[in-house]
Design an enzyme around this catalytic site. Sequence first.
Site, PDB file in Angstrom:
ATOM      1  N   GLU A  12      -2.126  56.016  -5.512  1.00  0.00           N
ATOM      2  CA  GLU A  12      -1.126  55.272  -4.727  1.00  0.00           C
ATOM      3  C   GLU A  12      -0.175  54.577  -5.677  1.00  0.00           C
ATOM      4  O   GLU A  12      -0.594  53.992  -6.678  1.00  0.00           O
ATOM      5  CB  GLU A  12      -1.770  54.147  -3.885  1.00  0.00           C
ATOM      6  CG  GLU A  12      -2.429  54.578  -2.625  1.00  0.00           C
ATOM      7  CD  GLU A  12      -3.083  53.421  -1.872  1.00  0.00           C
ATOM      8  OE1 GLU A  12      -2.573  52.279  -1.913  1.00  0.00           O
ATOM      9  OE2 GLU A  12      -4.119  53.674  -1.244  1.00  0.00           O
ATOM     10  N   GLU A  70     -10.162  51.224  -3.019  1.00  0.00           N
ATOM     11  CA  GLU A  70      -9.949  49.842  -3.451  1.00  0.00           C
ATOM     12  C   GLU A  70     -11.097  48.895  -3.106  1.00  0.00           C
ATOM     13  O   GLU A  70     -10.926  47.939  -2.338  1.00  0.00           O
ATOM     14  CB  GLU A  70      -8.655  49.318  -2.837  1.00  0.00           C
ATOM     15  CG  GLU A  70      -7.452  50.142  -3.212  1.00  0.00           C
ATOM     16  CD  GLU A  70      -6.123  49.501  -2.831  1.00  0.00           C
ATOM     17  OE1 GLU A  70      -6.122  48.530  -2.060  1.00  0.00           O
ATOM     18  OE2 GLU A  70      -5.095  49.973  -3.317  1.00  0.00           O
TER      19      GLU A  70
HETATM   20  C1  GCO Z   1      -4.016  49.096  -0.110  1.00  0.00           C
HETATM   21  C2  GCO Z   1      -4.246  50.383   0.571  1.00  0.00           C
HETATM   22  C3  GCO Z   1      -3.172  50.821   1.479  1.00  0.00           C
HETATM   23  C4  GCO Z   1      -2.007  49.886   1.674  1.00  0.00           C
HETATM   24  C5  GCO Z   1      -0.996  49.984   0.574  1.00  0.00           C
HETATM   25  C6  GCO Z   1       0.178  49.041   0.735  1.00  0.00           C
HETATM   26  O1  GCO Z   1      -3.628  49.056  -1.266  1.00  0.00           O
HETATM   27  O2  GCO Z   1      -4.199  48.038   0.485  1.00  0.00           O
HETATM   28  O3  GCO Z   1      -4.816  51.399  -0.120  1.00  0.00           O
HETATM   29  O4  GCO Z   1      -3.911  50.963   2.646  1.00  0.00           O
HETATM   30  O5  GCO Z   1      -1.384  50.117   2.867  1.00  0.00           O
HETATM   31  O6  GCO Z   1      -1.585  49.703  -0.638  1.00  0.00           O
HETATM   32  O7  GCO Z   1      -0.240  47.716   0.705  1.00  0.00           O
END
Ligand code: GCO
Length: 482
Positions: free
Chosen positions: A380, A203
């Site tokens: 994710e 990200e």
């Molecule tokens: C993000 C990350 C994760 C987070 C998840 C929940 O998106 O910030 O990849 O580390 O914990 O997305 O917010």
Amino acid sequence: MPSLSPPCLRGLHAVSLRVLCVRLAASAVSKPVSRGGNILTNDRATLRFPEDFLWGTATSSHQVEGHNTNNDWWAWEQLPGKISDGTTSGPTADWWQRAEEDFDRAAALGQNTLRLSLEWSRIQPQEGEWDEAALGRYRQMLQGLLDRGITPMVTLHHFTNPLWLAEKGGWENPEVVPLFDRYASKVVEELGDLCSLWCTLNEPLIYIVFGYIYGTWPPGVHDLLRGIRVFRNMVRAHARAYHTIHRLQADAQVSIARHLRIFDPANRESQADRWAARLLEYVFNDAFLGAVTNGRIDPPFGFWEVIPQAIDSLDYIGVNYYSRDMVAFDITQPASFFARRFANPDSEFSMEGWGEVYPEGLYRILVEMSGYGKPLYITEVGIPDNTDQQRPSFILSHAAATHRAIQEGVPVKGFYFWSLVDNFEWAEGYSARFGLIDVDFEPQARKLKESARLYAEIAKANAITPEIVEKWAPEIIDQILE
Ligand code: GCO
């Protein structure tokens, strides 16, 4: 259109054309394929996933390992007021000692893949110094996954930086490019026999927005120009590491996990809202992907500068999807690209402040991303839900949205739910629980949540059956099964 339009449209035309092709192909074949591929039970169709589909969960080092004291996040957590519930990561889920116990649970739950990240600050505690014991522990963990029939996907950078790197300017310093490359090559030399699915960066836009624009994450900066510098260094670092990894490992699959959101105009009739939504979509979703596919850094991140190494430097697209924002044009907010964002008030919400539950958005993103012509992994997808009330239907609706995209010809290869265990949620500390497994951090006790059992049923069946939906979320059966 503003000065952004020419470059962004150039990139997008090619993508849009491919999206159109997927949609046309889908409209031509989706009905017969979906009917032919489904078995009717109780007059409802079972949604079957491709045979080699990967079902798993995603985690990151700092969020689960515990005592990562040598990175910038640890230092940040110790500062008063930085973590909303006043906690620090501390031992978190203690994976440095006991990851294998959770790997056992993941395997018992039918998961056949796990995305985890390596902690750069453990592997390289000082510039020029490698910690062989830390590399040995990661070897053990990756081998532990393989022994349990779980394919690892490894992220090299998931938000945290070694302190020594942070002290020399972190991702603003162009030196990060060769330093990251050296780290990537060390990792692949040492661990490449145990893993071939890689994410260089997690990200990048979230990292930039929270760290360099909102300033709520380390290094706590509020400066768009500095954020732009980081963007450019991240593109270069990814591109260089991409080629290094391929040089060391012929069958490597390398990408980035991109947080992709839906930005819809608050008022579809308003040209200004449509423009603001499109601009955010370009800045947040498209610009980085454009840079690592066509090699060009477009405004506002650069002046059409071409980085040859970055051309076609993704083997797959890693999609992190959470929610949608409604966007209204707001002349008073130039720093936010003239956009005011809010969650659709008519929708289902997750925990306060986390926005809308919008499974259709995952489908839309997958179709859109298929325009890049690469395989896709959902690296994710998840929901903060401290009582596990919403998670079961969330999993079902998002898995069904994935199935719909696959039926329409989108090559989705895997689904990584965020997350396996409750863990340290950055600036929210422990106040937002994302795990399928409940963790009581003090005694390190684990308890399966109901959603873990549901997810196991889907993974083991490699399908969403009417029985599963009837059992876990009958209220959405009409939405997800014909
Ligand atoms: C993000 C990350 C994760 C987070 C998840 C929940 O998106 O910030 O990849 O580390 O914990 O997305 O917010």
